[in-house]
Every structure is written in structure tokens, then in C-alpha cells.
Design a protein around this motif. Structure first.
Motif, short mmCIF file in Angstrom:
data_model
loop_
_atom_site.label_atom_id
_atom_site.label_comp_id
_atom_site.label_asym_id
_atom_site.label_seq_id
_atom_site.Cartn_x
_atom_site.Cartn_y
_atom_site.Cartn_z
N LEU A 246 0.88 -1.17 0.00
CA LEU A 246 0.00 0.00 0.00
C LEU A 246 0.91 1.22 0.00
CD1 LEU A 246 -2.97 1.17 0.30
CD2 LEU A 246 -2.31 1.61 2.67
N THR A 247 0.79 2.07 -1.01
CA THR A 247 1.57 3.31 -1.01
C THR A 247 0.67 4.45 -0.53
OG1 THR A 247 3.14 4.65 -2.27
CG2 THR A 247 1.13 3.92 -3.44
N HIS A 248 1.25 5.60 -0.22
CA HIS A 248 0.52 6.74 0.35
C HIS A 248 -0.05 6.38 1.73
CE1 HIS A 248 1.10 8.26 -3.61
NE2 HIS A 248 0.07 7.66 -4.18
N THR A 249 0.75 5.73 2.54
CA THR A 249 0.29 5.26 3.86
C THR A 249 -0.29 6.37 4.73
OG1 THR A 249 1.79 3.37 3.90
CG2 THR A 249 1.14 4.25 6.05
N TYR A 250 0.36 7.56 4.75
CA TYR A 250 -0.09 8.62 5.67
C TYR A 250 -0.94 9.67 4.96
CZ TYR A 250 3.54 6.33 8.41
OH TYR A 250 4.31 5.40 9.06
N VAL A 295 1.96 11.76 12.50
CA VAL A 295 2.32 11.96 13.91
C VAL A 295 1.60 10.95 14.81
CG1 VAL A 295 2.23 13.57 15.86
CG2 VAL A 295 3.08 14.35 13.64
N PRO A 296 0.24 10.87 14.75
CA PRO A 296 -0.40 9.87 15.63
C PRO A 296 -0.04 8.43 15.27
CG PRO A 296 -2.04 10.98 14.24
CD PRO A 296 -0.75 11.71 14.06
N ALA A 297 0.12 8.13 13.98
CA ALA A 297 0.44 6.75 13.59
C ALA A 297 1.81 6.34 14.14
CB ALA A 297 0.43 6.61 12.06
N THR A 298 2.81 7.22 13.99
CA THR A 298 4.16 6.86 14.45
C THR A 298 4.23 6.87 15.98
OG1 THR A 298 4.89 9.14 14.08
CG2 THR A 298 5.37 7.55 12.34
N LYS A 299 3.42 7.74 16.63
CA LYS A 299 3.37 7.73 18.11
C LYS A 299 2.86 6.38 18.60
CE LYS A 299 3.31 12.36 19.94
NZ LYS A 299 2.55 13.58 19.74
N GLN A 300 2.01 5.75 17.79
CA GLN A 300 1.50 4.42 18.15
C GLN A 300 2.41 3.31 17.59
OE1 GLN A 300 -3.07 4.46 17.67
NE2 GLN A 300 -2.44 6.56 17.20
N GLY A 301 3.60 3.72 17.15
CA GLY A 301 4.60 2.74 16.71
C GLY A 301 4.48 2.30 15.27
N PHE A 302 3.58 2.96 14.51
CA PHE A 302 3.38 2.51 13.13
C PHE A 302 4.25 3.30 12.17
CE2 PHE A 302 1.21 1.65 9.13
CZ PHE A 302 1.07 0.29 9.23
N TYR A 303 5.50 2.84 12.08
CA TYR A 303 6.45 3.43 11.13
C TYR A 303 6.32 2.72 9.79
CZ TYR A 303 8.55 5.93 15.01
OH TYR A 303 8.76 6.78 16.06
N PRO A 304 6.74 3.38 8.70
CA PRO A 304 6.61 2.73 7.39
C PRO A 304 7.66 1.64 7.18
CG PRO A 304 7.76 4.82 7.18
CD PRO A 304 7.35 4.72 8.62
N ASP A 305 7.35 0.70 6.28
CA ASP A 305 8.35 -0.30 5.89
C ASP A 305 9.36 0.32 4.94
OD1 ASP A 305 7.23 -2.79 7.11
OD2 ASP A 305 5.50 -2.21 5.90
N VAL A 306 8.87 1.17 4.02
CA VAL A 306 9.70 1.79 3.00
C VAL A 306 9.34 3.28 2.92
CG1 VAL A 306 10.50 1.61 0.60
CG2 VAL A 306 9.58 -0.41 1.73
#
Ligand SMILES: [Zn+2]
Length: 427
Positions: A246-250, A295-306
Motif C-alpha cells: 500500500l503506497t501513500h500510507t499517511y 504523527v499519531p500513527a508513528t506515536k503508536q509505533g506505526f512506522y513505514p516499511d519503505v
């Protein structure tokens, strides 16, 4: 005319006659010893100061200390990071001058060599510019003429990403012919792209996955814009296979629910999709990276794979800029540097099934980027136009492809001009 001057005029004339303006095959690169840099090579579990020797276009040796031999050029990389050449798995480089052709031989796409090396990239993957019909044109026009390694995700639309009704034509989405074209060009086609279809059917995704299964390559989906909207949950849990992207994750775009809900919570099915092996790519672009999601996604630990760019004439001149600016955004969101580098080296190579790329193993391709991690006061703009301050930013000092220096910001691979014979250097 004095003799010396006449000679130099004569030499200049001969030199011009001998070296046509058209790009030539570069000479065999000299041995290059990169000393004292902090190497990040996730494949080989290296994350520390090491010397790296490049010879004959390959990585010859990596060790804590390598003494230079007389025939070697030495690069002092102390205080810098030495990483495998970066891979951008979402770019648009099928540039051309055809009218109304958008990202498929049109002028919204960009020439790869104009962007790659100056930001540490040795491999750019064009996603969806060409379909099975016009892939030969893309190969002849761009891939074969670029010094950047250009790879392709074939659009499921036979005519590629030309915009408008061409991308809405279900009759031009043929799984068999797409798979056939991939089999004919396995060295450069590494995936299939689905994008921009706005109808209510799943057919483009179904056919892309069918072609992907037949040809053994992943599918990347740019999802959204459907009327009525299609379910992101179904896409991630039912339609995509492990390894699909899935691209355009954020992003938060019309016709696609964002991954973070209105209460700032990451939707549980997104985590479930990651568990089943779906790949989440940044694909920043001109309209697909919002702080209100990232910001909220990465605060919840959801970093991208690529961490890809979605490079085109729109994104490069707005918040995205280039791959290092995009990677710097993730750094400032708390993603550790080794993970940021891993995402665009060994992980990106794994996603496109190119295990020959993205690492510095001895005997492997000498594709290297030397990066400077600057500390200071910086600002990073998202695709909504909002700024986030940050205190670190990556910058590219040196890019090497196949052992050849392609970019050298401050001349760290060059001798002082005063030490060169007659002011004229040799490679
Ligand atoms: Zn794109």
C-alpha cells in the motif's frame, strides 16, 4: 600566436573532436577507500565505524581498519554515514514531451539522473508510468539511456499512467499480457501498479494480483477516489497478498479512509495487515503525506516499511523535495536512523525482490551513499502545507554507483587542485 597558446588551442580542438557531447560509457573506476565513516549495512549487521574498499565496481572489503595502497583514492568519511546506495520504490521517471501524457512520457515525470545521485540514490523504481503496451518505449527512452538503475512497476493499464479516461479503461487492463511483458523483461520490471481507477469495481486490483501471481512480482496500490468508496480493510486483508504494497500510507484522500481514525487511533485492521505481510510505503508525493496522520500513527509505533518519494514535478517543488528530506521527516518523528536507512536499502530491495541490491556485502555492487546528518533548526512541510520543526536533516555528500563517483558535494573524493599536475586531474 605564441607556440604554447597555439598548442593549447589545437589541443582543445582535438579534445572537442575526440569527446562528443553525447554521454559515453564511463572508464573503469579507480579503487576507492572510504575511511572512518559510520557504516549502516543492515543485511550484514554492521552499524559502526568501518573502512570500505571498492574495487572493480564491487565492494572488495569492509574492515575496522584498512591501510590505503598507493593506487587507491581515499575518501575521508569521518563524521559521516556510509550506507548502501538508496533505492526509491515509488518515483515517476518516464519523462517525455508527449502532449497530455501526464506520467507516461509526459512532462510531469522527471529525468532520473537529474534527481537520483544528488540525494544518494542509485536505483529509482518508476511505478506505473508504462503499461505493457508502451514499456518498450520507456525502456528505449529512459531505462537504457540513464546512468541511474531504473526499474519499473508496470501499470495494469496497458497504456500506462496517461491520466484521464485512459486510466479508467477496464478493457485495457489485461493480466495475461501484463505478465507476459514482465516475463520478457525480468531484469528491469519488478512489480505491477494499480492507481487512479475511480469506478466501483475491484477488477484493476484483482487483475494486477493475478498478473503478479503469474509473473512472481508484487503489486503496489495507490488506493482511493472510488465512487462509491471501496473498503481499505478489504483491500489490505482480502485482496492483497503478503508482500504487496500500500503506497501513500499517511494520506487522507477522497474515497479512502485514512489509517488513523477521527479519534487519533490507528485502525486495528492496519496492524492486522502488517502482521499478514502487507508492505506500507510512504509514497509522499504532492498530496499523500499529512502530519495529522503520520504523527499519531508513528506515536503508536506505526512506522513505514519503505520511505519512498512519489517523485514528480509537483512533489519535488513542494513539501516532499527529495528522498533525504522525506527520510528526515521520519527521523524527526522518532524513527531511528538505522531503521530509516534500512527501509530504503535492504528492505526496499527485499520488497522488489532484488537481493543483489541494498547492502555492502563483499563481491556485491559498489553502490554507496555517504550521508551527512546535520543538526540544527529545520522545517518540514507536509502535503497540506503545514510545517513541523525538526532538529536533524540528512544531506548527501557522495554517491557512488558501480564504483564510479556520481555526486560529490564537497569534493571529499577529490585531491586538492594544487596537488594535481598542471591543474588537470585524472580520475
Ligand atoms: Zn505516484
Amino acid at each position: 600566436m605564441p607556440m604554447a597558446l597555439r598548442c593549447s588551442v589545437l589541443f582543445a580542438t582535438v579534445a572537442l573532436a575526440t569527446f562528443p557531447i553525447k554521454a559515453q560509457t564511463p572508464p573503469a573506476p579507480a579503487d576507492l577507500l572510504i575511511r572512518g565513516g559510520h557504516v549502516i549495512d543492515a543485511r550484514n549487521n554492521v552499524n559502526g565505524v568501518m573502512d570500505v574498499l571498492l574495487s572493480g565496481g564491487k565492494v572488495a572489503r569492509m574492515d575496522a581498519k584498512i591501510d590505503p595502497a598507493p593506487n587507491q583514492r581515499v575518501v575521508n568519511a569521518a563524521g559521516l554515514y556510509v550506507v548502501p546506495g538508496l533505492i526509491d520504490i515509488h518515483s515517476h521517471v518516464f519523462f517525455g514531451t508527449e502532449k497530455d501524457s501526464y506520467l507516461s512520457s509526459g512532462d510531469s515525470a522527471v529525468p532520473p539522473d537529474n534527481h537520483s545521485f544528488r540525494s544518494g540514490q542509485t536505483t529509482l523504481v518508476d511505478v506505473g508510468g508504462a503499461g505493457w503496451r508502451n514499456f518498450p518505449q520507456f525502456k528505449e527512452q529512459v531505462i537504457d539511456r540513464s546512468r541511474t538503475r531504473v526499474l519499473s512497476f508496470l501499470n495494469i493499464v496497458g497504456s500506462g499512467m496517461k491520466g484521464g479516461p485512459i486510466e479508467q479503461n477496464l478493457a485495457d487492463m489485461d493480466a495475461k499480457l501484463t505478465a507476459m511483458r514482465i516475463r520478457q523483461n525480468r531484469d528491469v520490471i519488478v512489480g505491477i501498479k494499480v492507481a487512479h481507477y475511480s469506478g466501483p469495481e475491484w477488477d484493476p486490483v484483482i487483475r494486477a494480483v493475478q498478473a503478479g501471481t503469474e509473473a512472481g512480482v508484487p503489486v503496489m496500490v495507490d488506493f482511493g477516489g472510488h465512487t462509491p468508496p471501496l473498503s481499505l480493510e478489504d483491500l489490505l486483508l482480502k485482496y492483497l497478498r503478503p508482500g504487496d504494497i500500500l503506497t501513500h500510507t499517511y494520506a487522507s484522500v477522497r474515497g479512502r479512509i485514512p489509517i488513523v481514525d477521527e479519534n487519533g487511533k490507528l485502525r486495528p485492521f492496519v496492524l492486522e495487515a502488517r502482521k499478514r505481510g502487507v508492505i506500507f510505503d510512504v509514497g509522499h508525493g504532492g498530496g499523500s503525506f499529512l502530519w495529522s496522520q503520520a504523527v499519531p500513527a508513528t506515536k503508536q509505533g506505526f512506522y513505514p516499511d519503505v520511505i519512498s518519494t512519489d517523485l514528480h514535478t509537483g512533489s519535488m517543488n513542494s513539501g516532499m523535495k527529495d528522498i533525504l528530506n522525506t527520510m528526515s521527516k521520519l527521523l524527526n518523528l522518532g524513527m531511528p536512523l538505522r531503521d530509516v536507512v534500512r527501509a530504503n536499502t535492504v528492505k526496499a530491495a527485499e520488497v522488489i525482490k532484488r537481493p543483489d541490491l541494498g547492502h555492502l556485502s563483499v563481491g556485491g555492487e559498489a553502490d554507496v551513499a555517504v550521508l551527512n546528518l546535520r543538526k540544527g533548526n529545520f522545517g518540514f512541510i507536509d502535503s497540506g502545507g503545514g510545517k513541523m520543526p525538526g532538529d536533524q536533516k540528512l544531506e548527501c555528500e557522495l554517491t557512488i554507483k558501480g564504483g564510479q563517483v556520481m555526486w560529490d558535494l564537497n569534493g571529499i573524493s577529490r585531491p586538492l587542485w594544487t596537488e594535481m599536475k598542471g591543474g588537470r586531474g585524472s580520475q
